[in-house]
Scaffold this motif. Structure first.
Motif, PDB file in Angstrom:
ATOM      1  N   ALA A 277       0.825  -1.210   0.000  1.00 32.18           N
ATOM      2  CA  ALA A 277       0.000   0.000   0.000  1.00 32.18           C
ATOM      3  C   ALA A 277       0.859   1.259   0.000  1.00 32.18           C
ATOM      4  O   ALA A 277       0.488   2.273  -0.608  1.00 32.18           O
ATOM      5  CB  ALA A 277      -0.928  -0.009   1.213  1.00 32.18           C
ATOM      6  N   LEU A 278       2.010   1.223   0.683  1.00 34.85           N
ATOM      7  CA  LEU A 278       2.904   2.372   0.672  1.00 34.85           C
ATOM      8  C   LEU A 278       3.534   2.565  -0.702  1.00 34.85           C
ATOM      9  O   LEU A 278       3.721   3.704  -1.163  1.00 34.85           O
ATOM     10  CB  LEU A 278       4.005   2.189   1.720  1.00 34.85           C
ATOM     11  CG  LEU A 278       3.578   2.324   3.183  1.00 34.85           C
ATOM     12  CD1 LEU A 278       4.730   1.944   4.106  1.00 34.85           C
ATOM     13  CD2 LEU A 278       3.126   3.748   3.478  1.00 34.85           C
ATOM     14  N   ALA A 279       3.873   1.453  -1.353  1.00 37.84           N
ATOM     15  CA  ALA A 279       4.508   1.544  -2.663  1.00 37.84           C
ATOM     16  C   ALA A 279       3.528   1.959  -3.748  1.00 37.84           C
ATOM     17  O   ALA A 279       3.873   2.736  -4.655  1.00 37.84           O
ATOM     18  CB  ALA A 279       5.157   0.202  -3.013  1.00 37.84           C
ATOM     19  N   TYR A 280       2.302   1.439  -3.664  1.00 37.73           N
ATOM     20  CA  TYR A 280       1.307   1.703  -4.711  1.00 37.73           C
ATOM     21  C   TYR A 280      -0.036   2.028  -4.074  1.00 37.73           C
ATOM     22  O   TYR A 280      -0.965   1.221  -4.074  1.00 37.73           O
ATOM     23  CB  TYR A 280       1.194   0.495  -5.651  1.00 37.73           C
ATOM     24  CG  TYR A 280       2.480   0.230  -6.393  1.00 37.73           C
ATOM     25  CD1 TYR A 280       2.848   1.029  -7.479  1.00 37.73           C
ATOM     26  CD2 TYR A 280       3.348  -0.782  -5.990  1.00 37.73           C
ATOM     27  CE1 TYR A 280       4.043   0.812  -8.150  1.00 37.73           C
ATOM     28  CE2 TYR A 280       4.548  -1.015  -6.656  1.00 37.73           C
ATOM     29  CZ  TYR A 280       4.892  -0.203  -7.732  1.00 37.73           C
ATOM     30  OH  TYR A 280       6.080  -0.411  -8.391  1.00 37.73           O
ATOM     31  N   PRO A 281      -0.154   3.218  -3.497  1.00 40.85           N
ATOM     32  CA  PRO A 281      -1.411   3.603  -2.835  1.00 40.85           C
ATOM     33  C   PRO A 281      -2.562   3.636  -3.819  1.00 40.85           C
ATOM     34  O   PRO A 281      -2.406   4.009  -4.977  1.00 40.85           O
ATOM     35  CB  PRO A 281      -1.109   5.003  -2.284  1.00 40.85           C
ATOM     36  CG  PRO A 281       0.061   5.498  -3.074  1.00 40.85           C
ATOM     37  CD  PRO A 281       0.856   4.285  -3.446  1.00 40.85           C
ATOM     38  N   GLY A 282      -3.714   3.207  -3.337  1.00 40.99           N
ATOM     39  CA  GLY A 282      -4.908   3.229  -4.177  1.00 40.99           C
ATOM     40  C   GLY A 282      -5.192   1.924  -4.878  1.00 40.99           C
ATOM     41  O   GLY A 282      -6.316   1.692  -5.326  1.00 40.99           O
ATOM     42  N   MET A 283      -4.193   1.039  -4.998  1.00 36.15           N
ATOM     43  CA  MET A 283      -4.406  -0.252  -5.620  1.00 36.15           C
ATOM     44  C   MET A 283      -5.010  -1.231  -4.613  1.00 36.15           C
ATOM     45  O   MET A 283      -4.895  -1.048  -3.399  1.00 36.15           O
ATOM     46  CB  MET A 283      -3.080  -0.842  -6.132  1.00 36.15           C
ATOM     47  CG  MET A 283      -2.511  -0.171  -7.367  1.00 36.15           C
ATOM     48  SD  MET A 283      -1.022  -1.041  -7.972  1.00 36.15           S
ATOM     49  CE  MET A 283      -1.742  -2.593  -8.536  1.00 36.15           C
TER      50      MET A 283
END
Length: 662
Positions: free
Chosen positions: A356-362
């Protein structure tokens, strides 16, 4: 440390290595604050008392008591006896003359640590008693010492690291430990590589392991990688360096590597509250939630009990958010930093928070998969590793194998292992010997690939090896990694266990040597620790003991299998099976279904499915036991609650009662 072992409620003593709390209790024990106490029994046997345990000397015995007396360990100086069994009887007569536990099995272990004979005793304890009772008999010359462990199953699981410390520290008077400390390591020359390959081949033959992926690293170079045996029993396709295996909990060290790259980027700090980076996180109470830091998710030191059965019993296919649902309903049973308790859900949460930190919103699962690919697998050159089951089970992949009730090794379905997909950061990765060698090279180099590309800073890579909580004598858990002093030499490692897959990687940082062992059989677990011993023998010219450990284990496993088979009625007692309801329900985990499959009675509970046998317990109760091939099993005690038929499934610290449905 294997990922899925909730069914091993009463493991042999030599294999023991995984209460609501107020804020003050959670903060009571700072990480790394341990004060174990060496001692000596009246007979001169050395031992170490765990921090916080009470030592009570007596005539002929020393009793070590855990806090609140929830677990007792008696060290009994028996003296001479005709056999291990006689020594254990004499020990009980001193410790508790009124105890009368029926012996289930006596099994031998290899001589070790100055003991010329070792034997463990397991007892037939009815499951409803939830009691753990074990004994270990040790002989030096004509004198026997016996270690007895007794307490609740919950206490034994919580304090397994403490009992391991006591057991591992037992040494006869005057014994000097074997140590390779200070010796110059031998390089892994072709001749020494052959010695290691020959050991693996001999162990495979003794254990009936179909295939092994193996890699050896020395001074940053892969000096050998490849396979031995076959991918599938009865087929000719050989295991290669690129054969895919499920690596189970070896995934954990890769997840903490992901977190380390995010720490490099400033996206997180190890000592930052989880809720600051992932506000949706909840663990038990509000107080516990606020106290949980990022490192707590991956240190096995948070006091959260193992809860594998809780997700195995749930119907497979739940979304990644189910990890956080289960954590919200779970509270630690010991203080932060106090005890080693191995919990897969916390590591699963860590991986998803990282994604979630690397790709927020996914979606959480997709974000995690992408983060692992872009920040770990691709940068490290691990191009044949990932989490996609459908893709992994194509082409060059190793099928899982296990023993059936008749003792034959057979291929088993990989369907059960897909249950880990929901919580895959804890152990759902596929990899190969070649890719795992790249991971080991990265660890040995301080974060650099063999080509000199930096994947992670050395500081954050090494933070994962900081000792958070002890797991036994001279051994600790960091973050997704075990660190120990083995035969005087530092070793960093982790293992993995899923149905039909057992694996381990090892680093000898001072020697610049590493190894990877991947197997496609439950029996492969027996090979892993002896392989480390053999590696030490080859690197440091140690006395050959590893193969004797294998041969002793083969005999022990055969006796254990025979003893289990003798307790079961197979197929199950018809009168008992015919009285079962077709369906039972538990509001937390779902349904158990009972059905006929080609004339056999089968049970299905979440990811666990198979034919059932029956067993009459010593207290008159009856259990159902799944008896399909492989090491995954389930025991359900038949009962009655308010006039409604029930099936009760337990792990050491949880109970799931299923009520019959109309």
């Amino acid at each position: 440390m294997p990922i899925l072992k909730p069914w091993l409620r009463r493991a042999p003593l030599e294999t023991l290595i995984c209460l609501c709390a107020a804020v003050a209790f959670l903060a009571a024990t700072p990480l790394n604050a341990f004060a174990n106490t060496p001692g000596t029994t009246g007979g001169g046997v050395g031992y170490t008392a765990p921090d916080g345990w009470d030592v009570r000397p007596g005539e002929g015995l020393t009793v070590l008591a855990a806090p609140a007396d929830e677990l007792l360990v008696a060290l009994v100086d028996v003296g001479s006896a005709d056999s291990a069994s006689d020594a254990v009887l004499a020990a009980w007569a001193l410790f508790d003359p009124d105890a009368d536990y029926p012996v289930r099995l006596v099994t031998a272990a290899s001589p070790r640590e100055g003991w010329e004979e070792r034997a463990s005793v397991s007892y037939d304890i009815p499951p409803n008693e939830r009691l753990a009772v074990q004994a270990l008999a040790l002989r030096r010359e004509a004198s026997w010492t016996v270690m007895i462990v007794r307490g609740s199953q919950a206490a034994q699981e919580r304090r397994s690291a403490a009992t391991s410390l006591i057991q591992q520290s037992l040494r006869p008077a005057g014994y000097e430990r074997e140590s390779f400390a200070g010796r110059t390591p031998n390089p892994l020359t072709p001749e020494r590589i052959d010695l290691l390959r020959e050991f693996v081949a001999e162990a495979m033959d003794a254990l009936d392991v179909p295939g092994v992926g193996l890699a050896l690293i020395d001074q940053g170079e892969v000096v050998w990688q490849g396979g031995l045996g076959v991918r599938q029993l009865g087929a000719d396709e050989p295991v290669t360096a690129d054969t895919r295996f499920m690596i189970a909990s070896n995934t954990k060290g890769m997840v903490t590597l992901l977190l380390a790259t995010l720490a490099d980027e400033g996206a997180l700090e190890w000592d930052q509250p989880v809720t600051q980076v992932f506000p949706e996180f909840r663990l038990g109470s509000d107080e516990t939630t606020r106290s949980t830091l990022m490192r707590h998710l991956v240190c096995a030191c948070t006091g959260l009990p193992r809860k594998d059965m809780g997700f195995l019993l749930v119907e497979p296919g739940a979304p990644a958010t189910d990890t956080f649902r289960q954590l919200a309903d779970t509270q630690p049973t010991s203080a932060f930093g106090e005890l080693f308790q191995y919990n897969n859900l916390l590591v699963s949460a860590a991986g998803y928070v990282g994604g979630a930190l690397a790709y927020p919103g996914m979606e959480l699962g997709a974000a995690f998969d992408l983060a692992m690919e872009t920040r770990v697998f691709a940068p490290a050159g691990m191009h044949n590793s990932g989490f996609d089951f459908a893709e992994a089970m194509q082409g060059d992949w190793a099928r899982p194998h296990g023993r059936n009730l008749d003792g034959d090794v057979v291929e088993i379905s990989n369907t059960f292992n897909q249950s880990i997909e929901t919580h895959r950061p804890a152990g759902g990765a596929w990899s190969t010997a070649a890719d795992m060698a790249r991971f080991v090279q990265l660890e040995l180099s301080g974060g650099l690939t063999p080509e000199g590309e930096r994947v992670v800073s050395e500081a954050n890579l090494m933070e994962r090896r900081v000792h958070n909580v002890p797991t036994g004598e001279d051994s600790w858990y960091g973050m997704g990694l075990f660190d120990e002093i083995a035969w005087g030499v530092p070793v960093v490692s982790h293992g993995g266990t899923l149905l039909g897959y057992r694996s381990n990687f090892y680093l000898l940082p001072e020697a610049g040597i590493g190894a990877v062992v991947l197997t496609n059989s439950d029996e492969g677990s027996v090979m892993l620790r002896p392989f480390l011993r053999r590696l030490m023998e080859v690197v440091y010219d140690g006395q050959p003991e590893a193969m004797n450990d294998i041969n002793t284990a083969v005999e022990r496993m055969a006796r254990q299998s025979g003893a289990r088979r003798a307790t079961l009625t197979v197929p199950g007692d018809p009168a008992i099976l015919e009285a079962l309801a077709a369906q039972y329900h538990n509001p937390e985990t779902g349904y158990i279904t009972i059905r006929d499959v080609d004339g056999e009675t089968w049970l299905r509970a979440g990811a666990i499915e198979g034919p059932v046998a029956t067993r009459r317990n010593a207290d008159g109760t009856v259990s159902l036991a799944t008896v399909g091939a492989g090491a995954i099993g389930l025991e359900a005690v038949i009962g009655d609650e308010d006039g409604v038929a029930t099936l009760t499934i337990r792990d050491s610290q949880h109970e799931y009662v299923y009520r019959a449905q109309d």
